[in-house]
Each structure stands twice: as C-alpha cells, then as structure tokens.
Design an enzyme around this catalytic site. Structure first.
Site, mmCIF file in Angstrom:
data_model
loop_
_atom_site.group_PDB
_atom_site.id
_atom_site.type_symbol
_atom_site.label_atom_id
_atom_site.label_comp_id
_atom_site.label_asym_id
_atom_site.label_seq_id
_atom_site.Cartn_x
_atom_site.Cartn_y
_atom_site.Cartn_z
ATOM 1 N N VAL A 99 0.851 -1.197 0.000
ATOM 2 C CA VAL A 99 0.000 0.000 0.000
ATOM 3 C C VAL A 99 0.884 1.243 0.000
ATOM 4 O O VAL A 99 0.445 2.333 0.373
ATOM 5 C CB VAL A 99 -0.958 0.016 1.217
ATOM 6 C CG1 VAL A 99 -2.019 -1.055 1.080
ATOM 7 C CG2 VAL A 99 -0.201 -0.141 2.536
ATOM 8 N N ALA A 100 2.133 1.079 -0.412
ATOM 9 C CA ALA A 100 3.082 2.189 -0.460
ATOM 10 C C ALA A 100 3.028 2.833 -1.846
ATOM 11 O O ALA A 100 2.075 3.540 -2.171
ATOM 12 C CB ALA A 100 4.484 1.678 -0.121
ATOM 13 N N ARG A 101 4.027 2.556 -2.657
ATOM 14 C CA ARG A 101 4.068 2.984 -4.052
ATOM 15 C C ARG A 101 4.564 1.812 -4.885
ATOM 16 O O ARG A 101 5.372 1.008 -4.425
ATOM 17 C CB ARG A 101 4.993 4.198 -4.237
ATOM 18 C CG ARG A 101 4.445 5.500 -3.674
ATOM 19 C CD ARG A 101 3.250 5.995 -4.483
ATOM 20 N NE ARG A 101 2.770 7.307 -4.037
ATOM 21 C CZ ARG A 101 1.820 7.482 -3.145
ATOM 22 N NH1 ARG A 101 1.255 6.408 -2.573
ATOM 23 N NH2 ARG A 101 1.423 8.687 -2.809
ATOM 24 N N ASP B 110 -2.187 -2.859 -4.002
ATOM 25 C CA ASP B 110 -3.048 -1.712 -4.301
ATOM 26 C C ASP B 110 -2.324 -0.738 -5.226
ATOM 27 O O ASP B 110 -2.953 0.131 -5.812
ATOM 28 C CB ASP B 110 -3.457 -1.001 -3.012
ATOM 29 C CG ASP B 110 -4.503 0.062 -3.245
ATOM 30 O OD1 ASP B 110 -5.553 -0.266 -3.849
ATOM 31 O OD2 ASP B 110 -4.284 1.226 -2.848
ATOM 32 N N GLU C 102 1.656 1.511 -13.424
ATOM 33 C CA GLU C 102 0.295 1.696 -12.917
ATOM 34 C C GLU C 102 -0.465 2.635 -13.839
ATOM 35 O O GLU C 102 0.004 3.756 -14.076
ATOM 36 C CB GLU C 102 0.338 2.274 -11.507
ATOM 37 C CG GLU C 102 -1.015 2.352 -10.830
ATOM 38 C CD GLU C 102 -0.931 2.842 -9.392
ATOM 39 O OE1 GLU C 102 -1.642 3.827 -9.073
ATOM 40 O OE2 GLU C 102 -0.172 2.267 -8.597
ATOM 41 N N HIS D 195 -5.594 1.060 -6.696
ATOM 42 C CA HIS D 195 -5.051 2.179 -5.916
ATOM 43 C C HIS D 195 -6.168 2.911 -5.152
ATOM 44 O O HIS D 195 -6.237 4.139 -5.147
ATOM 45 C CB HIS D 195 -4.305 3.169 -6.828
ATOM 46 C CG HIS D 195 -3.292 3.990 -6.096
ATOM 47 N ND1 HIS D 195 -2.158 4.495 -6.704
ATOM 48 C CD2 HIS D 195 -3.212 4.397 -4.793
ATOM 49 C CE1 HIS D 195 -1.449 5.184 -5.818
ATOM 50 N NE2 HIS D 195 -2.077 5.134 -4.660
#
Length: 317
Positions: free
Chosen positions: A229-231, A255, A260, A279
């Site tokens: 859930v970071a980047r 996520d 992306e 995301h």
C-alpha cells in the site's frame, strides 16, 4: 476574492464540493471557492492564501502571488514541484494520517483473506465447486510492517488482539515503535526472514525504490503474503513475477503497481494467489472531513502565530 481555493480534481471520485463544504464549516470566516475550470483556477489563485488539491504546477504557482500554503490532498508529495514551492516561500502540507484507519483495515483484510483462502473460495463459488480446502492461521505469525508513518503505525496498532509477533522496519529504528522488534532498512532481511505477513507502507524515496528486489524476495518465507500500500516502484515488479512463478512467496495483494495501471496483458493479472485493487485502499467516505480538519487546524495556527510554519503535516522544503 477567495481565501482558500479548492482545485477541481476529485479524490476517489468524490465531488470536491464536499471538501469545500467541510472547509466552510470549520472556517466560517474564510471564503472558500471551488475552481471548476482551468481558467477559473488561473483567476482564483491570484489572490488566494491557500490552494488545496492533488497537485500544483509551476505555471499556476506563477499566478499565485499571495499564496502561502499549498495543502496537498495526497499523503505523498514526490510528484510536486518542491523546488518551486521553496523558492516562492510557499509552505507545503500533506494528507498524512487521513488514510491511516482505512488503509490499515485494507491491510488486515488482505492478510486475513489470503490466510483463510478467500480467493480460492471465491473462485470455487464462481465455478459452483463444493470442495474443502486447507487454510492458515494468522494468529502466532510473525508480521512485518515496513514504514512507520501514520499508516504503518495504524497497522501495528490494529494487530493488538490477533496474537501475532510484530516487527517493524523504519528509517530511524532508535525511535522505537509499538512493535515487538524494530529494525533499520539495513536490517530488512533480518526483519523479514521468518515473517509470514508483510506490509509495505513506506514512502517512495531513493532508499526505498526497488526495496523489494530479487534478493529480498528470496529471503522471504515461501508462505509469505506481501501487501503493498506504499508505491508501486517500492517493489521490483519483474522480480515479484518471477518469485510468484517459482513459489518463492505465498501471495501478494497489491493496491499499487509499477507500471500503474497494469497493462491488460501483464502476467500479474493471472496469478490465483495475487489480488489487485486499483489504488483505492485510501478511500473512505470520511476523507474530506479528515482532510478539512488538517487544513482548518493549519489555517488557525497560522492566524495565531502570524507565520506559515510549524504546521501539521508540514513538509520540510
């Protein structure tokens, strides 16, 4: 002219009018305007003291002569023109903390879903297959949280009562944490060596870019469930795909991805032990309410202190 300008970019599809209304409730003496078009933005920012939104570019900054604060609606700020903000003497704050409760719930839900085999159960339900399968206990596992900002701390706090061993990785391990053990990034292999559940909640920096690489994935236990859930770039995507193919890890819930969004033909779509979300772990119906609390608090602080400094969630530029 308005004191506060809300840019037109919505967050998680929620109309920015909700955000503007929340700000007006908290700051009744301030004029709050929503910039609904690019032309309106250019006109409104000219005399605004505060602009808030997901981003701001140098062209808009050039028109914002009275601007003292850009209040980002995101927790991350690596996409913003930091040098330009600093040169113009504009303070920057983030939405850090807004996501804590909901992202922590996402992480716990992800871990439990894979531990109890919910992905397999869903597939069998679609196929009308009644077949028992084995699951795994979450209790008594070693759980590792990488990054101890507002989200990381919220994850660790919610692990109370699950009967797990908690370890954390942070930039300054000497600060400690509520976890059972705290490691620095230079000890991340030791932190993850026996962890069955891992959450990435760290910012994207030079230090964390590609942090989860082939070497670290080899260190992980073959049953490890990795949640990001970071980047996206915190994880080496090609290395993760290879690890999943070779059963070096037990599964992943992502996520965020790199790239992306994922191309339609990307192999990550096809793994049964991978769950992808677009995301949106940070979505909560309370997003604008929590964000307005931060911005309103900072406006009041600046009015009381006579300076746009010492603000909540202020980034050191």
């Amino acid at each position: 002219m308005p004191d506060i300008v809300v840019r037109r970019h919505s967050v998680h599809g929620m109309p920015v009018d909700q955000y503007a209304s929340a700000l007006r409730e908290r700051l009744p003496d301030s004029e709050v305007a929503v910039a609904r078009t690019p032309n309106a933005e250019r006109d409104l920012v000219a005399d605004a003291t505060v602009v808030t939104g997901s981003a701001i570019d140098e062209a808009l900054l050039d028109r914002a002569d009275a601007l003292r604060l850009f209040a980002s609606t995101y927790a991350g700020y690596d996409h913003l023109p930091l040098d330009a903000l600093r040169e113009r003497g504009v303070a920057l704050t983030t939405a850090s903390g807004v996501h804590g409760p909901n992202v922590a719930e996402y992480v716990l839900g992800a871990w439990l879903s894979l531990a109890r085999g919910f992905l397999r159960a869903r597939r069998q339900q679609r196929e009308r297959v009644w077949q028992a399968f084995q699951a795994t206990d979450f209790a008594e596992s070693r759980v590792c949280v990488v990054g101890l900002g507002a989200i990381g701390e919220a994850i660790v706090a919610r692990l109370d009562g699950f009967g797990v061993e908690t370890v954390a990785v942070r930039h300054s391990p000497e600060k400690g944490a509520a976890a059972d053990e705290v490691y620095g990034y230079d000890e991340i292999h030791e932190a993850m060596a026996d962890a069955r559940y891992v959450a990435l909640a760290c910012p994207l920096t030079d230090e964390t870019r590609g942090l989860v690489d082939e070497s670290l994935l080899r260190t992980m236990h073959p049953e490890t469930v990795l949640v990001n859930v970071a980047r996206g770039p915190v994880v080496d995507t090609d290395a993760l795909v290879d690890a999943l193919r070779r059963n070096y890890v037990g599964g992943a819930v992502l996520d965020v991805t790199d790239p992306e969004p994922l191309p339609a033909d990307h192999p990550l779509w096809d793994f049964e032990n991978v769950l992808l979300t677009p995301h949106n772990a940070g979505h909560t119906p309370e997003y604008y309410e929590r964000l307005a609390d931060i911005v309103a608090e900072n406006v009041r602080r600046a009015e009381e202190n006579g300076a746009w400094d010492g603000l909540r969630n202020q980034v050191d530029l």
